[in-house]
Design an enzyme around this catalytic site. Structure first.
Site, PDB file in Angstrom:
ATOM      1  N   SER A  53      26.264 -90.008 -78.779  1.00 24.42           N
ATOM      2  CA  SER A  53      24.490 -89.628 -77.827  1.00 24.42           C
ATOM      3  C   SER A  53      24.177 -90.957 -78.403  1.00 24.42           C
ATOM      4  CB  SER A  53      24.259 -88.298 -78.367  1.00 24.42           C
ATOM      5  OG  SER A  53      24.118 -88.422 -79.612  1.00 24.42           O
ATOM      6  N   GLU A  60      34.183 -76.502 -85.644  1.00 23.00           N
ATOM      7  CA  GLU A  60      33.431 -76.532 -84.463  1.00 23.00           C
ATOM      8  C   GLU A  60      33.599 -76.686 -83.246  1.00 23.00           C
ATOM      9  OE1 GLU A  60      30.945 -80.384 -84.078  1.00 23.00           O
ATOM     10  OE2 GLU A  60      31.999 -80.928 -85.328  1.00 23.00           O
ATOM     11  N   SER A  64      27.148 -93.809 -82.974  1.00 19.02           N
ATOM     12  CA  SER A  64      26.620 -92.121 -82.122  1.00 19.02           C
ATOM     13  C   SER A  64      26.998 -92.309 -81.433  1.00 19.02           C
ATOM     14  CB  SER A  64      24.758 -92.317 -82.466  1.00 19.02           C
ATOM     15  OG  SER A  64      25.171 -91.186 -82.062  1.00 19.02           O
ATOM     16  N   LYS A  68      19.512 -79.523 -83.757  1.00 17.90           N
ATOM     17  CA  LYS A  68      18.527 -80.861 -82.959  1.00 17.90           C
ATOM     18  C   LYS A  68      17.668 -80.303 -82.314  1.00 17.90           C
ATOM     19  CE  LYS A  68      23.219 -83.004 -83.521  1.00 17.90           C
ATOM     20  NZ  LYS A  68      24.298 -83.590 -82.410  1.00 17.90           N
ATOM     21  N   THR A 109      21.434 -89.539 -82.206  1.00 16.95           N
ATOM     22  CA  THR A 109      21.072 -88.784 -83.499  1.00 16.95           C
ATOM     23  C   THR A 109      20.518 -89.560 -84.415  1.00 16.95           C
ATOM     24  OG1 THR A 109      23.412 -88.162 -83.312  1.00 16.95           O
ATOM     25  CG2 THR A 109      22.742 -88.461 -85.605  1.00 16.95           C
ATOM     26  N   HIS A 134      40.975 -81.400-111.310  1.00 15.05           N
ATOM     27  CA  HIS A 134      40.489 -80.966-112.291  1.00 15.05           C
ATOM     28  C   HIS A 134      39.125 -79.892-112.229  1.00 15.05           C
ATOM     29  CE1 HIS A 134      41.247 -84.793-113.831  1.00 15.05           C
ATOM     30  NE2 HIS A 134      41.856 -84.845-112.642  1.00 15.05           N
ATOM     31  N   GLY A 165      31.243 -86.658 -85.583  1.00 12.05           N
ATOM     32  CA  GLY A 165      31.988 -86.405 -85.031  1.00 12.05           C
ATOM     33  C   GLY A 165      32.389 -87.713 -84.630  1.00 12.05           C
ATOM     34  N   SER A 166      31.160 -89.062 -85.151  1.00  6.72           N
ATOM     35  CA  SER A 166      31.211 -90.078 -84.654  1.00  6.72           C
ATOM     36  C   SER A 166      31.335 -90.737 -86.081  1.00  6.72           C
ATOM     37  CB  SER A 166      29.044 -90.470 -84.311  1.00  6.72           C
ATOM     38  OG  SER A 166      29.562 -90.085 -83.124  1.00  6.72           O
ATOM     39  N   ARG A 191      33.443 -85.388 -81.342  1.00  7.48           N
ATOM     40  CA  ARG A 191      34.518 -85.226 -81.923  1.00  7.48           C
ATOM     41  C   ARG A 191      35.674 -84.813 -81.037  1.00  7.48           C
ATOM     42  NH1 ARG A 191      32.471 -80.461 -80.507  1.00  7.48           N
ATOM     43  NH2 ARG A 191      33.518 -78.263 -80.180  1.00  7.48           N
TER      44      ARG A 191
HETATM   45  C1  F6R Z   1      29.897 -82.812 -81.221  1.00  6.45           C
HETATM   46  C2  F6R Z   1      30.122 -83.808 -82.687  1.00  6.45           C
HETATM   47  C3  F6R Z   1      28.485 -83.329 -83.769  1.00  6.45           C
HETATM   48  C4  F6R Z   1      28.181 -85.017 -83.634  1.00  6.45           C
HETATM   49  C5  F6R Z   1      26.951 -85.135 -84.740  1.00  6.45           C
HETATM   50  C6  F6R Z   1      25.883 -86.417 -84.114  1.00  6.45           C
HETATM   51  O1  F6R Z   1      31.074 -82.550 -80.689  1.00  6.45           O
HETATM   52  O2  F6R Z   1      31.461 -83.708 -82.738  1.00  6.45           O
HETATM   53  O3  F6R Z   1      29.466 -83.880 -84.996  1.00  6.45           O
HETATM   54  O4  F6R Z   1      29.042 -85.582 -83.674  1.00  6.45           O
HETATM   55  O5  F6R Z   1      25.932 -84.291 -84.425  1.00  6.45           O
HETATM   56  O6  F6R Z   1      26.047 -86.627 -82.848  1.00  6.45           O
HETATM   57  P1  F6R Z   1      26.509 -87.962 -81.632  1.00  6.45           P
HETATM   58  O7  F6R Z   1      28.487 -88.085 -82.150  1.00  6.45           O
HETATM   59  O8  F6R Z   1      26.464 -87.714 -80.639  1.00  6.45           O
HETATM   60  O9  F6R Z   1      26.184 -88.538 -82.396  1.00  6.45           O
END
Ligand code: F6R
Length: 355
Positions: A104, A239, A102, A349, A107, A255, A60-61, A154
């Site tokens: 959070s 998700e 990111s 994670k 990541t 293709h 999502g980031s 996301r």
């Molecule tokens: C959760 C989501 C995930 C996170 C990914 C990376 O809602 O969309 O795809 O985006 O796990 O985590 P962040 O975004 O915190 O770096």
């Protein structure tokens, strides 16, 4: 068949206790707020002395970076690369602008690339709500676009997409997008009133599409500026709706994909292809859409179109994203799953953190 009635408001409280719907409805507000904030950001003067932009991010980031890439590809004279992996590509150098995105800030793939970048002369910028990424940026005097909006990554897309776009404008790599940003707010708000929970099934294309996708394997096709919107649809089906989903992109899919339309038979009959369209498509791409649909029809694969809204490319991209967010949300409810938790991602994670 599902026994869920999307016009029954009680199911929203029951199945969506964290109120993902509110986050989806707030997308226009996110875009507008993020745009205003990035316009106030002060960037070091030498940040415009670059010859490539590399965006680090996952899930999502990362998608905000890809949406920007598709939007600016016809205008921007330097390449935009989204790096979804550990470390850094070898071509990153001191004339690279590196944006680490990111939500959070924790990541591990993104942190690994950013740590490598700290040892190099690349110009760096961070988009995050906190975590280790913010700490590392502060210690190293790196500008941070701080996300103050509380949501799952996301569901905070406006806060990664708009800052990246705004930075490119501030550095002079793209033309002023303020008028387009004003348009998207209007387009998205109008769209929301057509697609939100208050709009009944009989008048609501997102609820209707979710119903048709129920029990199917969604495959989303896109092209040009709609390519990464198709990618976003896929990830939102995964998700939010906790469903299998795939995406593919024109002209490349012509293709290969078409040769596999009819087998295995029991899977082909369960697939529903959603083709995202934009008026910006060239005649050749439009023709490819038509011929592909002929082949899908011959193979007995169900398909349908979803059209973008608005005049500018920016509106068309974000409108497709927003429609997909609603459809994936309603599909979650039809499957009786809470759209917010992502147990398997959290599990992965945690397991990875333990080593
Ligand atoms: C959760 C989501 C995930 C996170 C990914 C990376 O809602 O969309 O795809 O985006 O796990 O985590 P962040 O975004 O915190 O770096």
């Amino acid at each position: 068949m599902t026994d869920i009635n999307l016009d029954d408001f009680s199911i929203y409280r029951k199945l969506d206790p964290e109120d993902m719907l509110a986050r989806i409805k707030e997308f226009p507000m996110q875009c507008s707020q993020a745009w205003q904030s990035v316009m106030k950001m002060v960037l070091p003067k030498n940040y415009s002395n670059i010859n490539q932009l590399v965006i680090l991010g996952m899930g999502g980031s990362a998608i905000g970076g890809d949406l920007v890439r598709t939007l600016v590809q016809e205008e921007m004279k330097i390449p935009v690369i989204v790096h979804r992996d550990y470390g850094l590509p070898a071509f990153v150098d001191d004339r690279t602008l590196l944006i680490a995105s990111s939500y959070s800030g924790n990541t591990e793939e993104t942190l690994s690339g950013f740590e490598s970048a700290l040892k190099m002369g690349a110009k760096k910028l961070v988009i995050t709500s906190g975590g280790k990424l913010e700490e590392m940026a502060k210690v190293n005097n790196i500008p941070v676009f701080k996300i103050k909006y509380k949501a799952l990554p996301r569901a905070a897309l406006g806060y990664s997409f708009m800052p990246t776009l705004g930075v490119l404008q501030k550095l002079g790599f793209i033309q002023d997008k303020s008028a387009d940003v004003a348009e998207i707010i209007q387009v998205l708000e109008k769209l929301s009133s057509k697609l939100d929970e208050k709009s009944p099934l009989k008048a609501n294309p997102a609820k209707q599409l979710a119903q048709r996708l129920f029990g199917c394997l969604p495959v989303v096709y896109g092209a040009g500026i709609a390519a990464e919107a198709a990618h976003r649809w896929k990830t939102q089906f995964n998700e939010n709706a906790k469903s299998w989903a795939f995406y593919d992109i024109f002209p490349e899919l012509n293709h290969n994909a078409a040769t596999g339309y009819s087998l295995p038979k029991d899977i082909a009959s369960k697939i529903r292809v959603v083709l995202l369209r934009s008026p910006t498509f060239s005649k050749r791409i439009k023709l490819r859409y038509d011929v592909t649909c002929e082949l899908l029809k011959q193979s007995g694969v169900a398909y349908e179109f979803v059209d973008s809204e608005g005049k500018s490319s920016l509106s068309q991209i974000v409108s497709l994203v927003s429609i997909g967010d609603y459809v994936s949300y309603y599909l979650a409810l039809l499957y009786k799953v809470d759209p917010s938790p992502i147990k398997y991602i959290d599990y992965l994670k945690e397991r990875l953190a333990k080593g």
